[in-house]
Motif scaffolding. Structure first.
Motif, PDB file in Angstrom:
ATOM      1  N   THR A 154      -0.019   3.357  -8.848  1.00 34.55           N
ATOM      2  CA  THR A 154       1.283   3.090  -9.466  1.00 34.55           C
ATOM      3  C   THR A 154       1.929   4.347 -10.030  1.00 34.55           C
ATOM      4  OG1 THR A 154       0.543   0.872 -10.098  1.00 34.55           O
ATOM      5  CG2 THR A 154       2.498   1.728 -11.206  1.00 34.55           C
ATOM      6  N   LEU A 155       1.166   5.124 -10.809  1.00 33.31           N
ATOM      7  CA  LEU A 155       1.777   6.208 -11.570  1.00 33.31           C
ATOM      8  C   LEU A 155       2.298   7.315 -10.658  1.00 33.31           C
ATOM      9  CD1 LEU A 155       2.486   6.942 -14.406  1.00 33.31           C
ATOM     10  CD2 LEU A 155       0.275   8.052 -14.672  1.00 33.31           C
ATOM     11  N   MET A 157      10.277   0.821  -2.736  1.00 33.48           N
ATOM     12  CA  MET A 157       9.620  -0.116  -3.646  1.00 33.48           C
ATOM     13  C   MET A 157       8.294  -0.562  -3.054  1.00 33.48           C
ATOM     14  SD  MET A 157       9.813  -1.602  -6.579  1.00 33.48           S
ATOM     15  CE  MET A 157      11.552  -1.322  -6.989  1.00 33.48           C
ATOM     16  N   THR A 190       3.014   7.038  -7.556  1.00 32.58           N
ATOM     17  CA  THR A 190       4.076   6.434  -6.756  1.00 32.58           C
ATOM     18  C   THR A 190       5.396   6.410  -7.501  1.00 32.58           C
ATOM     19  OG1 THR A 190       2.402   5.023  -5.719  1.00 32.58           O
ATOM     20  CG2 THR A 190       4.702   4.410  -5.395  1.00 32.58           C
ATOM     21  N   SER A 191       5.339   6.134  -8.800  1.00 33.01           N
ATOM     22  CA  SER A 191       6.577   6.046  -9.572  1.00 33.01           C
ATOM     23  C   SER A 191       7.329   7.370  -9.605  1.00 33.01           C
ATOM     24  CB  SER A 191       6.263   5.592 -11.006  1.00 33.01           C
ATOM     25  OG  SER A 191       5.470   6.566 -11.683  1.00 33.01           O
ATOM     26  N   TRP A 242       5.501  -4.236 -11.484  1.00 32.05           N
ATOM     27  CA  TRP A 242       5.872  -3.678 -12.787  1.00 32.05           C
ATOM     28  C   TRP A 242       7.291  -4.069 -13.171  1.00 32.05           C
ATOM     29  CZ3 TRP A 242       3.756  -1.714 -16.953  1.00 32.05           C
ATOM     30  CH2 TRP A 242       4.539  -0.960 -17.832  1.00 32.05           C
ATOM     31  N   LEU A 281       4.956  -1.207  -7.932  1.00 33.18           N
ATOM     32  CA  LEU A 281       6.234  -0.965  -8.608  1.00 33.18           C
ATOM     33  C   LEU A 281       7.038  -2.259  -8.732  1.00 33.18           C
ATOM     34  CD1 LEU A 281       7.418   2.442  -7.101  1.00 33.18           C
ATOM     35  CD2 LEU A 281       6.156   2.007  -9.224  1.00 33.18           C
TER      36      LEU A 281
END
Length: 260
Positions: free
Chosen positions: A200-201, A211, A203-204, A218, A215
């Motif tokens: 996640t991190l 998307m 990728t963000s 989240w 994400l």
């Protein structure tokens, strides 16, 4: 007495760690009204509705594409780098390994921010390509370590014998090394897929308008937890647990039979 205490402590620890998972799975099939669990409302309709939500389907598709691309690229790079370091006597091989391991051991926020700055300096727009590259760099260390360990266990006499018999480098790899490495590559690929699927991190920082499923999840949680979110979380956790179990079984050493 000591064994009993250890079992009790272990059970309590597992209960504390995994009770939120079980609660989320429970609330994906039953409703809560004014703090009361409505047991008679048990249904799997929220799981069916997930596939009717086009944004979730698109996010799952994107996540799978990124995972497949990054795992394939990481596996290929891991094989090449492991062969170069272990069998070709690479110059500054330990420094090369540091480059491979560093993105994995650093905090994800540092890795993600570094990649973001790197792509921005190169003028590369954020999207699926940058996410796939970021995931490849992140999971490369996992596959590389397993392949390297397997190569170190192989006797060099295999390659020498193949060369003495007139085999080319490609023939030696295909018929001698690859059959020995295939299981390690497969195990590393499964583990890398799990890490990529849940990432996640990093990728963000690199997604831009892309998307992925973490994400999307989240973004959905920002408006509160719903049965649909609990169903999605449950499916993601089940997939992660399944892949982890597969990896654990593949890495388990075979049982040795006692000889009479």
């Amino acid at each position: 007495m000591v064994d009993t205490a250890l079992w009790v402590i272990t059970g309590a620890t597992l209960l504390v760690l995994y009770s939120p998972v079980f609660i989320g799975a429970l609330f994906s099939v039953v409703e809560i009204t004014r703090g009361q669990v409505q047991w008679d409302s048990a249904t799997l309709v929220w799981y069916a509705r997930l596939w009717q939500n086009q944004s979730i389907v698109d996010a799952i598709t994107t996540t799978l594409m990124v995972a497949v691309i990054s795992v394939a690229a990481a596996s290929l790079l891991a094989i090449i780098l492991a062969l170069y370091v272990e069998w070709e006597g690479a110059v500054a091989g330990r420094w090369l390994e540091l480059v491979v391991y560093l993105p994995f051991v650093l905090p994800p926020i540092v890795t993600g921010l570094s990649l973001l700055i790197f792509f921005a300096d190169l003028g590369i727009a954020r999207g699926m390509l940058t996410v796939a590259i970021g995931h490849t760099i992140f999971v490369l260390a996992v596959v590389y370590r397993l392949v390297q360990s397997r190569l170190r266990a192989l006797p060099r006499s295999l390659v020498e014998a193949s060369s003495d018999l007139g085999a080319t480098g490609w023939q030696t790899f295909r018929h001698v090394l690859w059959p020995q490495m295939a299981s390690s590559v497969a195990t590393g690929a499964i583990l890398a897929f799990t890490l990529s699927f849940d990432e996640t991190l990093i990728t963000s920082f690199l997604a831009g308008d892309t998307m992925t499923l973490p994400l999307r999840l989240w973004a959905m949680m920002r408006v509160g937890f719903t049965p649909e979110i609990n169903a999605l979380v449950t499916l993601v956790l089940l997939l992660s647990i399944l892949l982890t179990v597969v990896v654990g079984l593949r890495m388990q050493p075979p049982l040795q039979m006692d000889e009479d």
